[in-house]
Enzyme design. Structure first.
Site, PDB file in Angstrom:
ATOM      1  N   GLY A  59       0.856  -1.189   0.000  1.00 49.98           N
ATOM      2  CA  GLY A  59       0.000   0.000   0.000  1.00 49.98           C
ATOM      3  C   GLY A  59       0.885   1.230   0.000  1.00 49.98           C
ATOM      4  O   GLY A  59       2.009   1.198  -0.512  1.00 49.98           O
ATOM      5  N   ILE A 101       2.439   2.716   2.498  1.00 55.07           N
ATOM      6  CA  ILE A 101       3.678   2.566   3.268  1.00 55.07           C
ATOM      7  C   ILE A 101       4.644   1.639   2.532  1.00 55.07           C
ATOM      8  O   ILE A 101       5.833   1.946   2.383  1.00 55.07           O
ATOM      9  CB  ILE A 101       3.372   2.044   4.694  1.00 55.07           C
ATOM     10  CG1 ILE A 101       2.584   3.106   5.477  1.00 55.07           C
ATOM     11  CG2 ILE A 101       4.665   1.672   5.433  1.00 55.07           C
ATOM     12  CD1 ILE A 101       2.048   2.655   6.819  1.00 55.07           C
ATOM     13  N   ARG A 119      -3.093  -8.793  -2.112  1.00 54.99           N
ATOM     14  CA  ARG A 119      -4.259  -9.595  -2.501  1.00 54.99           C
ATOM     15  C   ARG A 119      -4.490  -9.459  -4.007  1.00 54.99           C
ATOM     16  O   ARG A 119      -4.812 -10.393  -4.687  1.00 54.99           O
ATOM     17  CB  ARG A 119      -5.508  -9.111  -1.754  1.00 54.99           C
ATOM     18  CG  ARG A 119      -5.765  -9.885  -0.490  1.00 54.99           C
ATOM     19  CD  ARG A 119      -6.830  -9.229   0.296  1.00 54.99           C
ATOM     20  NE  ARG A 119      -6.537  -7.793   0.438  1.00 54.99           N
ATOM     21  CZ  ARG A 119      -7.352  -6.919   1.009  1.00 54.99           C
ATOM     22  NH1 ARG A 119      -8.511  -7.314   1.467  1.00 54.99           N
ATOM     23  NH2 ARG A 119      -7.030  -5.645   1.119  1.00 54.99           N
ATOM     24  N   ILE A 162       6.490  -4.159  10.483  1.00 57.96           N
ATOM     25  CA  ILE A 162       6.009  -2.855  10.979  1.00 57.96           C
ATOM     26  C   ILE A 162       4.485  -2.821  10.896  1.00 57.96           C
ATOM     27  O   ILE A 162       3.886  -1.751  10.976  1.00 57.96           O
ATOM     28  CB  ILE A 162       6.599  -1.659  10.181  1.00 57.96           C
ATOM     29  CG1 ILE A 162       6.501  -1.872   8.673  1.00 57.96           C
ATOM     30  CG2 ILE A 162       8.049  -1.410  10.569  1.00 57.96           C
ATOM     31  CD1 ILE A 162       5.370  -1.237   7.998  1.00 57.96           C
ATOM     32  N   ARG A 201       1.456  -5.507  12.231  1.00 57.50           N
ATOM     33  CA  ARG A 201       0.936  -5.887  13.534  1.00 57.50           C
ATOM     34  C   ARG A 201       1.580  -7.214  13.928  1.00 57.50           C
ATOM     35  O   ARG A 201       1.794  -8.092  13.070  1.00 57.50           O
ATOM     36  CB  ARG A 201      -0.590  -6.061  13.500  1.00 57.50           C
ATOM     37  CG  ARG A 201      -1.381  -4.764  13.431  1.00 57.50           C
ATOM     38  CD  ARG A 201      -1.267  -3.955  14.713  1.00 57.50           C
ATOM     39  NE  ARG A 201      -2.036  -2.721  14.680  1.00 57.50           N
ATOM     40  CZ  ARG A 201      -1.537  -1.529  14.331  1.00 57.50           C
ATOM     41  NH1 ARG A 201      -0.276  -1.410  13.968  1.00 57.50           N
ATOM     42  NH2 ARG A 201      -2.304  -0.456  14.376  1.00 57.50           N
ATOM     43  N   GLU A 220       2.010  -7.877  22.756  1.00 56.44           N
ATOM     44  CA  GLU A 220       2.488  -6.511  22.786  1.00 56.44           C
ATOM     45  C   GLU A 220       1.846  -5.798  23.964  1.00 56.44           C
ATOM     46  O   GLU A 220       0.616  -5.876  24.069  1.00 56.44           O
ATOM     47  CB  GLU A 220       2.113  -5.814  21.479  1.00 56.44           C
ATOM     48  CG  GLU A 220       2.951  -4.603  21.195  1.00 56.44           C
ATOM     49  CD  GLU A 220       2.707  -4.044  19.793  1.00 56.44           C
ATOM     50  OE1 GLU A 220       2.166  -2.928  19.731  1.00 56.44           O
ATOM     51  OE2 GLU A 220       3.052  -4.703  18.798  1.00 56.44           O
ATOM     52  N   HIS A 249       6.882  -0.432  19.036  1.00 52.82           N
ATOM     53  CA  HIS A 249       5.753   0.086  18.239  1.00 52.82           C
ATOM     54  C   HIS A 249       5.812   1.619  18.157  1.00 52.82           C
ATOM     55  O   HIS A 249       4.877   2.314  18.576  1.00 52.82           O
ATOM     56  CB  HIS A 249       4.415  -0.389  18.843  1.00 52.82           C
ATOM     57  CG  HIS A 249       3.295  -0.367  17.838  1.00 52.82           C
ATOM     58  ND1 HIS A 249       2.221  -1.216  17.876  1.00 52.82           N
ATOM     59  CD2 HIS A 249       3.076   0.435  16.756  1.00 52.82           C
ATOM     60  CE1 HIS A 249       1.391  -0.951  16.882  1.00 52.82           C
ATOM     61  NE2 HIS A 249       1.895   0.051  16.188  1.00 52.82           N
TER      62      HIS A 249
HETATM   63  C1  DGY Z   1      -0.729   2.746  13.273  1.00 44.15           C
HETATM   64  O1  DGY Z   1      -1.041   3.928  13.089  1.00 44.15           O
HETATM   65  O2  DGY Z   1      -1.514   1.815  13.124  1.00 44.15           O
HETATM   66  C2  DGY Z   1       0.668   2.481  13.681  1.00 44.15           C
HETATM   67  O3  DGY Z   1       0.868   1.155  13.984  1.00 44.15           O
HETATM   68  C3  DGY Z   1       1.039   3.359  14.848  1.00 44.15           C
HETATM   69  O4  DGY Z   1       2.434   3.362  14.952  1.00 44.15           O
END
Ligand code: DGY
Length: 320
Positions: free
Chosen positions: A157, A159, A179, A236, A238, A267, A286
């Site tokens: 996406g 990021i 996907r 980065i 979840r 977490e 995080h």
């Molecule tokens: C989010 O915005 O979902 C990020 O994980 C926060 O760092």
């Protein structure tokens, strides 16, 4: 709806710019002392809430919604919203907002830093000097180049694309799995692969997917067995996307050379967790989006989502 007559409840500490903006416009029940508002106080506030400013560390499900009969909008100051039962919100006519876009560069920078650390032992090298050992034998051998290596991005996406551009600047080849294949592979200079083929080819695997039932534990023992021996895993997204036990085994056996994680399952990761006993792991708490500018932008977008929701308008960033 007249904003002055609306009550907005915040589940935890928010950026001061957001608090001030809301406090000027609505009746604000906030908690600026750090941590979470005590449960009893929070539940009493929910009864009056027209909007909830969620700081993300809260399970928002039918049980919570039942305690908030007036609620019209939930705005969460994060892009991820796996803690929210969006279907339950929709069934009650509660709209949900999040904060995509504004955190892309901050998170991409952190992802790239973790990729770099997983290759170059930056964190270990700095710790070596701080412990007064410069000049003595290094606790690690030579590191490895990024140039010429393949980065496999799972979840391409905004990021993922921003990380791809950073990796290309380091002369990495970038492949991805989504996907659905994107339409702009040529423009981005990336190539689509099936998940299995990506796992087999990538030297570095970056997880940038959202957590949902189809991605939960997608990186399990079977997936890890398909990885190129000596691959590096960066997460980065979840923690729940990865099976932590399987990850531990893969790192301990050397199947994976390294893991650099900003998110973990569980977490927070307890200090005594076995993952932290391994020398081939970097874990950060995080914090990928945690710059002052980005956190302000996320907070202000959350406020805009609340104002729009209270006025019955589409949210600037609405979860669908
Ligand atoms: C989010 O915005 O979902 C990020 O994980 C926060 O760092």
């Amino acid at each position: 709806m007249n904003l002055k007559e609306c009550t907005v409840v915040a589940s935890g500490k928010m950026r001061q710019c957001a608090y001030d903006k809301l406090n000027d416009a609505v009746r604000m029940i906030g908690w600026q002392q750090g941590g979470r508002m005590p449960q009893e106080q929070f539940e009493a506030a929910l009864v009056e809430a027209d909007a909830l400013y969620s700081t993300g560390n809260l399970r928002i499900d039918e049980a919570l919604l039942a305690k908030a009969p007036k609620l019209k909008v939930i705005a969460q100051a994060s892009v991820g919203y796996d803690n929210i039962d969006v279907a339950a919100c929709a069934a009650r006519g509660v709209v949900v907002g999040n904060t995509p876009g504004v955190l892309v560069d901050a998170v991409a920078d952190w992802a790239y830093a973790l990729i770099l650390d997983s290759a170059r032992n930056l964190v270990k090298a700095a710790a070596h000097v701080k412990s007064g050992l410069w000049g003595q034998r290094k606790p690690f051998g030579l590191t490895t180049d990024l140039a010429g290596k393949t980065l496999g991005i799972i979840g391409m996406g905004d990021i993922g694309s921003a990380v791809a551009r950073r990796a290309q600047a380091s002369k990495m080849r970038v492949i991805y799995h989504n996907r659905r294949q994107r339409g702009d592979d040529g423009q981005l200079g990336v190539k689509y692969f099936s998940l299995d083929d990506l796992l087999r080819q990538a030297d570095f695997i970056l997880l940038a997917v959202t957590l949902n039932p189809s991605t939960k534990k997608m990186i399990d023992a079977q997936a890890l067995a398909k990885c190129k021996p000596g691959a590096r895993l960066i997460n980065i997204s979840r923690g729940g996307v990865v099976d932590t036990e399987a990850l531990y085994d893969a790192l301990q056996s050397g199947r994976l050379a390294y893991a650099a994680l900003d998110v973990t399952d569980p977490e927070p990761l307890p200090g005594e967790h076995k993952l932290l006993t391994l020398s081939n792991v970097t874990v950060t708490p995080h914090v990928a989006s945690a710059t002052a500018e980005t956190r302000d932008a996320m907070a202000l977008l959350t406020v805009e989502n609340i104002f729009a929701g209270l006025q019955g308008k589409p949210l600037p960033a609405q979860v669908r």
